[in-house]
Design an enzyme around this catalytic site. Structure first.
Site, PDB file in Angstrom:
ATOM      1  N   THR A 186       0.837  -1.197   0.000  1.00  0.00           N
ATOM      2  CA  THR A 186       0.000   0.000   0.000  1.00  0.00           C
ATOM      3  C   THR A 186       0.865   1.236   0.000  1.00  0.00           C
ATOM      4  O   THR A 186       1.604   1.486   0.932  1.00  0.00           O
ATOM      5  CB  THR A 186      -0.897   0.055   1.237  1.00  0.00           C
ATOM      6  N   THR A 204       6.762  -5.141   2.201  1.00  0.00           N
ATOM      7  CA  THR A 204       8.180  -5.157   2.551  1.00  0.00           C
ATOM      8  C   THR A 204       8.700  -6.548   2.897  1.00  0.00           C
ATOM      9  O   THR A 204       9.891  -6.790   2.787  1.00  0.00           O
ATOM     10  CB  THR A 204       8.448  -4.219   3.744  1.00  0.00           C
ATOM     11  N   ASP A 205       7.812  -7.473   3.315  1.00  0.00           N
ATOM     12  CA  ASP A 205       8.286  -8.770   3.805  1.00  0.00           C
ATOM     13  C   ASP A 205       9.135  -9.517   2.780  1.00  0.00           C
ATOM     14  O   ASP A 205      10.174 -10.078   3.131  1.00  0.00           O
ATOM     15  CB  ASP A 205       7.111  -9.654   4.227  1.00  0.00           C
ATOM     16  N   LYS A 225      15.718  -7.018   4.592  1.00  0.00           N
ATOM     17  CA  LYS A 225      14.894  -6.461   5.664  1.00  0.00           C
ATOM     18  C   LYS A 225      15.463  -6.972   6.985  1.00  0.00           C
ATOM     19  O   LYS A 225      15.445  -8.174   7.245  1.00  0.00           O
ATOM     20  CB  LYS A 225      13.439  -6.898   5.490  1.00  0.00           C
TER      21      LYS A 225
END
Lengths: 658, 412
Positions: B83, B159-160, B236
């Site tokens: 999003t 982002t994962d 990440k």
């Protein structure tokens, strides 16, 4: 208080909103302690910008939109007692059950029936005071009441909320906030508009404050309770005045807001009969000030401009006082400051500030002002000045219609200044990161009502023989510790003492006379003195002394292991060595009851030998005699104890000889 | 008449009446959004509920986009489900992610000063549901956008798993223009979200001279700058912080200051127009990554070799597994299944020539993954097996720098 106005006739409606911090172990949505810090102790800072989120109507909340006008940078001070939740870098934990429980107890005190399920909501606030851009808030109950001298006052709202970050410094382009306060649980209690007079407002605030303190689990001290006042008169508008920290001010705030609204209504009538209008044309008059003697304007002109706005029919009204020391022009200025300017000039107060009569005339001519017009001037960077005058246009138009609905900031003198428009409902949505809480009948039934402060105070006076002052302070400030000591230390509570005598465990001979007044006075007087001393010397931290230390201390005194005169010295010793056994400390110091009696006898001897000197010098003899007393004991007894005894004995002697 | 979610209702409890909108509930209680905006729940056994007004369809606000600006570059935005913009329904409290160009530009108007946009939804999935097969279509879409003249492509991504997709595209596409991955760590429905600043910085990179696949995300916890990471060197490293994305075994490629938009680069990079547009999106998705832990049974490897065409091991330290595993590795490589060794240290280079076990592991046919992160080695192995089945060829690809994933020198 003599009333300027007939509040009933004016149709005064007033409600209070009280925000009280709760004294929980952890914050509302994280495991951090609810401790306030010195900004100097901050070990990390970061900054953010906030932007309003959009509702599906394509609208942003009007209050949020105005704040967003200022693209300000928000700087946050973090500590070793704050975490990623305060930094808005980690999702919140579940709602703190201790805080929820306490809120349910408060609901009961306000005669409320909480909802069966409560939800954490996000209330959009983008002035930077919450790192996330919203304040998390839970509506727990509505529909309660409290009893007052003027009848019942409805309690329409009880919310459990997270406190916002503390504003440390306001700069033109940035605001500095401290994160220690963000997330401390607080209850918001909103009364219905049942308050009928300024004095009644104060009474309601005092009653609610008393109920809250009766729980024994709310924070104390400046800034831990804040009152907002909602005020309107029949022909006026609802205004919310935020951040009233002292109860004493509530009455004045209400009086002065009524005065403001009455005056603004009068100004409106005058403006209407003058056919006043606000065309809103902003004129650049920079070139008229090329030769100006005004230091303020000269400074602004280095990088900026001078803009002017004509307000036809406003002459005389802008300079009119609406609250002591505040004019309609001050209200204009509050609005203008929202775009970052320092203030405005208006022709009702000119010539002044180095702006001459001639300057005023040329400006009036340049904007086409006639007699009866007021001209507003702003000198600053062009977009700031432009924004400022647009805000003045908005406020001036509102003046033609009456009183705008506003959120205002309470000022220390009982006046208030504009903060932002009243927020609309379009700023609340669920905090999806926090699950709802179901409030069961069992939870409600298991909550006990606390003994109210006035009842508790009366009981302490009657049962324990405390004087009124001590009883009042102990009941409201040291409740838990005091109760713990008098229940756990045998021989202090008179009711317990009586039973101890019955059992033959103590006799009047070997038990020194310890009463609850000694305990109360230790907590109220001795501790206050020691706290002041520790703040000055930093030799010890009195907060190291925990409740179990006090219990041990008084047990020791009851058993004769230490004399009551040594309490201050022992407390300092404990604060410095909190892990050590009190009995050992006392033994090492050799300050049992018997030893003290010996010391007292020796001191009395010294006084007797120098009795003429003592009578001559009065209490001033303490200093000179101290040397002799010290010599007698050669450092085997702490000087503090000796000076206390000496002082006590001299006082006794002086009193008896009078 | 029955009431439905979204209807305005009157709830009566004793002598009290509450006005509000009926909301969805996950407990047995009836949840009402009161007029003051708060949600509260009632035990339906204690209240009566009446319909006040049926729900009405709310007309969505229409917004006019600024006209196409011929002086600005054209940038394509492809969404995979992350999003970048969302809006809140204050009536029901629902948060929906938005993906028309209008929605994005309305939420982040600063973008209109940087480029003209053509926005399209490619996938609408949570990033954990991303599949290697989806990379292929995404690569083709990016290729088509560039071929059609896009001056840059922005891909919004959860982002994962952003690092996997970004690395995959780096191997699949040769690009003469910037291809920029961007996302947000803090949801776009909050005023403090990192979405806007990340998107603005991504747009700056997408219109810059930095050709190639990059990831642009917050550089610190402050809103001060974004880092530009090489797609094959970024990972990440935090579950929730804004600056979760870190370059591993490399400096970031550069940074974008906010709000100025000034770009500074720290590393050499391909420049706009240097490379010919090309795509090579064949992959073998049946590859796996195994983490060796103390006591791990070699059966894990046995299972993997029966079910996958390529295996990456996340070994300990310099790239080790227990001696017990060595014969199983040998059997696997003998069977033509490449085994690539990486390290669970993440930082640093694999070197199996230091200790005996390491030398045995090498003899068993393991390919050293150099300073590649385990996840990048996995993506690369899928791509390598999409290019060739020859294990020697695979070895050559795996030990050669193809898209910035292997550095010749380990810089401090």
């Amino acid at each position: 208080m003599s009333s300027k106005y007939d509040y009933k006739q004016l149709g005064l409606m007033s409600g209070l909103e009280i925000h009280q911090q709760l004294d929980t172990k952890e914050k509302l949505f994280c495991g951090c302690p609810t401790t306030l810090r010195d900004v100097e102790d901050s070990n990390f800072e970061f900054f953010r910008y906030l932007r309003p989120t959009r509702s599906e109507m394509g609208e942003v909340d009007r209050a949020a939109a105005e704040e967003a006008m200022l693209t300000k940078q928000f700087v946050y001070k973090a500590y070793d007692t704050t975490c990623l939740v305060e930094n808005d870098e980690e999702p919140p934990r579940e709602l703190n059950p201790e805080a929820l429980n306490l809120t349910l107890q408060i609901a009961k005190l306000m005669n409320m029936d909480p909802f069966d399920e409560v939800f954490t909501m996000r209330k959009i606030v983008i002035d930077g005071s919450n790192t996330s851009g919203f304040q998390r808030t839970v509506l727990v109950s509505t529909g309660g009441y409290i009893e007052t001298s003027q009848g019942k006052v409805g309690v329409g709202v009880l919310c459990l909320e997270e406190d916002a970050a503390q504003r440390v410094e306001d700069k033109v382009d940035s605001v500095i906030y401290s994160l220690d306060r963000q997330g401390i649980p607080l209850v918001e209690i909103g009364t219905d508009p049942d308050i009928v007079s300024p004095a009644h407002a104060r009474e309601v605030a005092e009653t609610i404050g008393m109920l809250l303190r009766s729980t024994g689990r709310v924070k104390r001290g400046l800034g831990t309770i804040r009152q907002d006042v909602n005020i309107s008169i029949a022909r006026g508008a609802r205004v919310e005045i935020k951040g009233v920290q002292a109860l004493d001010l509530i009455e004045t705030i209400v009086e002065q807001e009524v005065e403001r609204q009455v005056n603004l209504l009068d100004i409106m009538e005058k403006l209407q009969s003058n056919n006043a209008s606000v065309p809103g044309d902003i004129v650049n008059v920079t070139n008229l000030f090329n030769q100006t003697q005004s230091k303020v304007i000269k400074k602004a002109l280095k990088r900026g401009v001078v803009l002017a706005l004509d307000l036809p029919g406003f002459a005389g009204q802008v300079g009119r006082e609406i609250q002591p020391g505040r004019r309609l022009g001050t209200e204009f200025s509050d609005y203008a400051k929202k775009s970052g300017v320092g203030g405005i000039f208006h022709t009702d107060e000119l010539p002044a500030y180095g702006i001459t009569e001639q300057d005023v005339d040329t400006v009036r001519e340049a904007v086409g002002a006639r007699d009866g017009d007021c001209v507003i001037l702003v000198a600053d960077l062009e977009d700031r000045a432009q924004g400022a005058l647009q805000m003045v246009v908005e406020r001036a138009r509102l003046a033609l219609k009456g009183i705008p609905e506003e959120t205002r900031r309470g000022l220390p003198d009982g006046n208030s200044a504009y903060m932002r428009p009243l927020p609309g409902a379009a700023r609340m949505y669920p905090e999806t990161d926090v699950p709802s809480e179901v409030i069961t009948r069992d939870m409600l039934d298991s909550i006990e009502l606390p003994e109210l402060l006035p009842e508790r105070k009366a009981r302490y006076m009657e049962e324990l023989g405390l004087n009124e002052e001590l009883a009042g302070i102990v009941a409201s400030k040291h409740l838990e510790l005091f109760e713990k000591i008098i229940t756990e230390v045998p021989g202090i509570n008179p009711t317990l003492v009586a039973s101890a005598f019955d059992n033959g465990k103590h006799s009047a001979l070997d038990t020194p006379y310890i009463d609850s007044t000694l305990v109360a006075s230790t907590l109220v007087n001795t501790l206050t003195k020691l706290r002041r001393e520790s703040e000055l010397t930093h030799d010890f931290d009195i907060d190291e002394v925990e409740s179990h230390h006090y219990v041990d201390l008084f047990k020791l005194i009851v058993s004769g292991g230490a004399a009551k005169e040594v309490i201050p010295v022992l407390l300092i010793e404990i604060a410095q060595n909190p892990e050590k056994d009190i009995e050992d400390i006392a033994k090492k110091m050799g300050l049992g009851q018997k030893r003290i009696e010996d010391i007292e006898r020796s001191v009395e001897n010294i006084i007797n030998q120098r009795i003429d000197f003592v009578k001559e010098q009065g209490i001033g003899a303490v200093g000179p005699l101290m040397g002799e007393v010290m010599k007698e004991f050669r450092g085997s007894v702490p000087g503090k104890i000796l000076s206390n005894i000496l002082k006590e004995k001299i006082e006794a002697r002086l009193n008896s000889s009078e | 008449m029955t009431v439905e979610e979204g209807d305005s209702v009157l709830v009566k409890q004793g002598n009290r009446t509450f006005n509000g909108v009926l909301m969805p509930s996950i407990t047995d209680n009836a949840v009402i959004k009161l007029i003051n905006g708060y949600n509260v729940g009632f035990d339906p056994g204690n209240v009566t509920m009446e319909l006040a007004e049926k729900k009405q369809d709310v007309q969505a606000a229409t917004v006019e986009l600024p006209p196409h600006d011929p002086d600005l570059p054209n940038v394509s935005i492809l969404s995979t489900g992350g999003t970048i913009a969302s809006k809140v329904d204050y009536r029901t409290g629902a948060v929906t992610s938005q993906f028309t160009a209008e929605d994005i530009l309305l939420a982040i108007p600063e973008l209109t000063k940087i480029a003209n946009y053509n926005a399209r939804v490619c996938y609408s999935i949570l990033s954990e549901n991303m599949q290697p097969e989806y990379w292929v279509r995404l690569a083709e879409e990016v290729y088509n956008e560039i071929k059609a003249g896009a001056a840059g492509v922005i891909i919004t991504h959860g982002t994962d798993t952003m690092m996997y997709t970004a690395a995959a595209l780096a191997f699949m596409i040769e690009t003469p223009v910037p291809v920029v991955f961007v996302g947000s760590q803090r949801s776009a429905d909050r005023p403090s979200s990192d979405n806007a600043m990340n998107a603005i910085c991504a747009a700056k990179v997408a219109t810059s001279d930095i050709a190639g696949v990059t990831v642009v995300m917050h550089g610190t916890t402050s809103d001060d700058f974004c880092h530009i990471h090489k797609a094959t060197k970024v990972r990440k490293m935090h579950t929730s912080r804004r600056d979760a994305f870190q370059s591993i075994n490399s400096r970031p490629l550069g940074r974008v200051d906010y709000p100025s938009g000034k770009i500074t680069t720290y590393l050499d990079h391909a420049r706009r127009g240097e490379k010919e547009l090309a795509i090579n999106s064949n992959i073998e998705p049946r590859c796996t990554l195994i983490k060796y832990t103390t006591g791990a049974s070699p059966e894990t490897l046995l299972f993997a070799s029966a079910n996958y065409k390529g295996i990456v091991i996340e070994g300990t330290g310099l790239g080790h597994v227990s001696t017990e595993w060595v014969p199983y590795i040998k059997r696997t490589t003998k069977a033509g299944i490449p085994v690539v060794m990486t390290s669970q240290c993440l930082s640093g280079r694999v070197c199996d020539r230091v200790y005996d076990t390491g030398r045995d592991i090498l003899k068993a046919g393991v390919i050293e993954g150099e300073d590649m992160m385990p996840e990048v080695a996995l993506v690369k192995l899928m791509w390598a097996l999409g290019q060739t089945r020859d294990i020697d060829e695979v070895r050559k690809i795996m030990t050669t720098d193809m898209a910035g994933e292997i550095t010749r020198s380990s810089r401090t």
